[in-house]
Design a protein around this motif. Sequence first.
Motif, mmCIF file in Angstrom:
data_model
loop_
_atom_site.group_PDB
_atom_site.id
_atom_site.type_symbol
_atom_site.label_atom_id
_atom_site.label_comp_id
_atom_site.label_asym_id
_atom_site.label_seq_id
_atom_site.Cartn_x
_atom_site.Cartn_y
_atom_site.Cartn_z
ATOM 1 N N LEU A 193 0.841 -1.211 0.000
ATOM 2 C CA LEU A 193 0.000 0.000 0.000
ATOM 3 C C LEU A 193 0.872 1.256 0.000
ATOM 4 O O LEU A 193 0.631 2.192 -0.760
ATOM 5 C CB LEU A 193 -0.899 0.023 1.249
ATOM 6 N N HIS A 194 1.910 1.260 0.847
ATOM 7 C CA HIS A 194 2.689 2.486 0.992
ATOM 8 C C HIS A 194 3.569 2.770 -0.223
ATOM 9 O O HIS A 194 3.880 3.929 -0.506
ATOM 10 C CB HIS A 194 3.513 2.467 2.277
ATOM 11 N N LEU A 195 3.925 1.702 -0.969
ATOM 12 C CA LEU A 195 4.708 1.926 -2.189
ATOM 13 C C LEU A 195 3.893 2.781 -3.175
ATOM 14 O O LEU A 195 4.435 3.662 -3.843
ATOM 15 C CB LEU A 195 5.082 0.584 -2.824
ATOM 16 N N TRP A 196 2.579 2.520 -3.228
ATOM 17 C CA TRP A 196 1.721 3.318 -4.101
ATOM 18 C C TRP A 196 1.580 4.753 -3.611
ATOM 19 O O TRP A 196 1.378 5.673 -4.397
ATOM 20 C CB TRP A 196 0.341 2.657 -4.263
ATOM 21 N N HIS A 197 1.711 4.949 -2.286
ATOM 22 C CA HIS A 197 1.675 6.324 -1.768
ATOM 23 C C HIS A 197 2.874 7.110 -2.303
ATOM 24 O O HIS A 197 2.801 8.322 -2.499
ATOM 25 C CB HIS A 197 1.672 6.321 -0.235
ATOM 26 N N HIS A 198 3.994 6.396 -2.536
ATOM 27 C CA HIS A 198 5.224 7.049 -3.020
ATOM 28 C C HIS A 198 5.351 7.031 -4.545
ATOM 29 O O HIS A 198 6.404 7.412 -5.067
ATOM 30 C CB HIS A 198 6.449 6.360 -2.404
ATOM 31 N N ALA A 199 4.328 6.566 -5.255
ATOM 32 C CA ALA A 199 4.425 6.467 -6.726
ATOM 33 C C ALA A 199 4.697 7.840 -7.339
ATOM 34 O O ALA A 199 4.115 8.847 -6.922
ATOM 35 C CB ALA A 199 3.133 5.895 -7.287
ATOM 36 N N PRO A 204 -1.711 7.968 -8.693
ATOM 37 C CA PRO A 204 -2.821 7.244 -9.331
ATOM 38 C C PRO A 204 -4.126 8.053 -9.413
ATOM 39 O O PRO A 204 -4.869 7.919 -10.357
ATOM 40 C CB PRO A 204 -3.031 6.017 -8.448
ATOM 41 N N ARG A 205 -4.404 8.870 -8.395
ATOM 42 C CA ARG A 205 -5.617 9.700 -8.481
ATOM 43 C C ARG A 205 -5.628 10.815 -7.430
ATOM 44 O O ARG A 205 -4.985 10.708 -6.380
ATOM 45 C CB ARG A 205 -6.879 8.851 -8.354
ATOM 46 N N VAL A 228 -2.953 8.759 -2.718
ATOM 47 C CA VAL A 228 -3.647 7.569 -2.208
ATOM 48 C C VAL A 228 -2.888 7.016 -0.992
ATOM 49 O O VAL A 228 -1.733 7.373 -0.775
ATOM 50 C CB VAL A 228 -3.741 6.450 -3.291
ATOM 51 N N ASN A 229 -3.546 6.183 -0.223
ATOM 52 C CA ASN A 229 -2.925 5.462 0.903
ATOM 53 C C ASN A 229 -2.144 6.389 1.846
ATOM 54 O O ASN A 229 -0.922 6.320 1.928
ATOM 55 C CB ASN A 229 -1.996 4.355 0.383
ATOM 56 N N PHE A 230 -2.887 7.235 2.565
ATOM 57 C CA PHE A 230 -2.246 8.197 3.471
ATOM 58 C C PHE A 230 -1.937 7.608 4.836
ATOM 59 O O PHE A 230 -1.489 8.318 5.735
ATOM 60 C CB PHE A 230 -3.134 9.437 3.629
ATOM 61 N N ALA A 231 -2.203 6.313 5.014
ATOM 62 C CA ALA A 231 -2.015 5.675 6.312
ATOM 63 C C ALA A 231 -0.612 5.887 6.842
ATOM 64 O O ALA A 231 0.360 5.870 6.083
ATOM 65 C CB ALA A 231 -2.275 4.183 6.188
ATOM 66 N N LEU A 282 -11.794 3.070 4.930
ATOM 67 C CA LEU A 282 -13.073 3.650 5.357
ATOM 68 C C LEU A 282 -13.452 4.878 4.551
ATOM 69 O O LEU A 282 -14.619 5.082 4.224
ATOM 70 C CB LEU A 282 -12.992 4.068 6.839
ATOM 71 N N PHE A 283 -12.458 5.724 4.213
ATOM 72 C CA PHE A 283 -12.769 7.012 3.601
ATOM 73 C C PHE A 283 -12.442 7.064 2.102
ATOM 74 O O PHE A 283 -12.384 8.142 1.512
ATOM 75 C CB PHE A 283 -12.067 8.147 4.367
ATOM 76 N N GLY A 284 -12.212 5.902 1.499
ATOM 77 C CA GLY A 284 -12.114 5.833 0.042
ATOM 78 C C GLY A 284 -10.798 6.297 -0.557
ATOM 79 O O GLY A 284 -10.744 6.601 -1.754
ATOM 80 N N THR A 285 -9.719 6.362 0.223
ATOM 81 C CA THR A 285 -8.436 6.772 -0.358
ATOM 82 C C THR A 285 -7.492 5.576 -0.526
ATOM 83 O O THR A 285 -6.312 5.764 -0.837
ATOM 84 C CB THR A 285 -7.753 7.866 0.515
ATOM 85 N N ALA A 286 -8.011 4.359 -0.319
ATOM 86 C CA ALA A 286 -7.156 3.170 -0.489
ATOM 87 C C ALA A 286 -6.982 2.858 -1.973
ATOM 88 O O ALA A 286 -7.903 3.043 -2.777
ATOM 89 C CB ALA A 286 -7.778 1.980 0.230
#
Length: 285
Positions: A219-225, A229-230, A234-237, A246-250
């Motif tokens: 998940l966190h690799l996509w946060h660093h893309a 992606p949109r 994404v993936n602010f965890a 829960l809030f649609g950012t996954a």
Amino acid sequence: MEIHSIAHHFLTGWANFWRSVITPGWGNFFWLLVTVSLLVHVAELVRPWRREQPVLRRELGLDIFYMFFNMFLFPLLGYATLSAFFASHVESLGLVQKLRGSISLTALPAFVQLATLFLIRDFLQWNIHRVLHIVPALWKIHEVHHSAETMSYPVHLRYHWAENIIYRVPEYSIFLLIGSNLIDVFLIYVVSLSIGHLNHANLKLPWGFLKYLFNTSELHLWHHAKQNPRGYGVNFAITLSLWDWLFGTAHDPAEQPAEIGISGEPLFPDSVAGQLVWPWLKRRR
Ligand SMILES: [Zn+2]
Ligand SMILES: [Zn+2]
């Protein structure tokens, strides 16, 4: 807090730090950081996720500097003393005691207190992280964390010094208001440190359905893309991925992002000195 007690607090901070360096132990954050880092380092050597990624990354020295600077040197240079100074002034106003009386968790069982504090802190961090991506002036600060071009556990603590203030002031306020004990705060830091190291590591762990609760390296690799992606990201965890689900950012596709890093910043500096002042540099077009 008078001038002499400010100086005393500052010097005691350095003395305590030095004592923790020369006396390894489990209750000591310096050795905890070293131990967790070594364990994840060995795991990366034994079973790396991206086998082509070199162990001696070009950015390794910089990332290790940030790790110790943000965890120890920045607080010791005066930030910890300043925080204690403000905390003692705020306490003396009496307002904190009144608020604390109405929202204190101390009547709850110890485990419920710990879990509640953990959840509130993590949700606060998730929101602060989103704001860092949304507000352009704050994104300039957060770009230091995203400027890493390869992912490994030390990237977890590679961030601009201003993030210490942006994250810690609301966090300390929550600890102060809700009331917390040192053991709870220490346990929260241990869990956050371990999960943060793991989700930046070059490791793929079998999280299974727990990926809906805890932030993972996929998940966190996509946060660093590099190519977002949109939206604003994404993936602010930070520790719990729960908020993103829960809030649609996954964002959790099967493949990995093509590239890691920041885009559209050809002048981004490689040096620590350059990065420390980067958010406020006038940029040539
Ligand atoms: Zn981010
Ligand atoms: Zn990160």
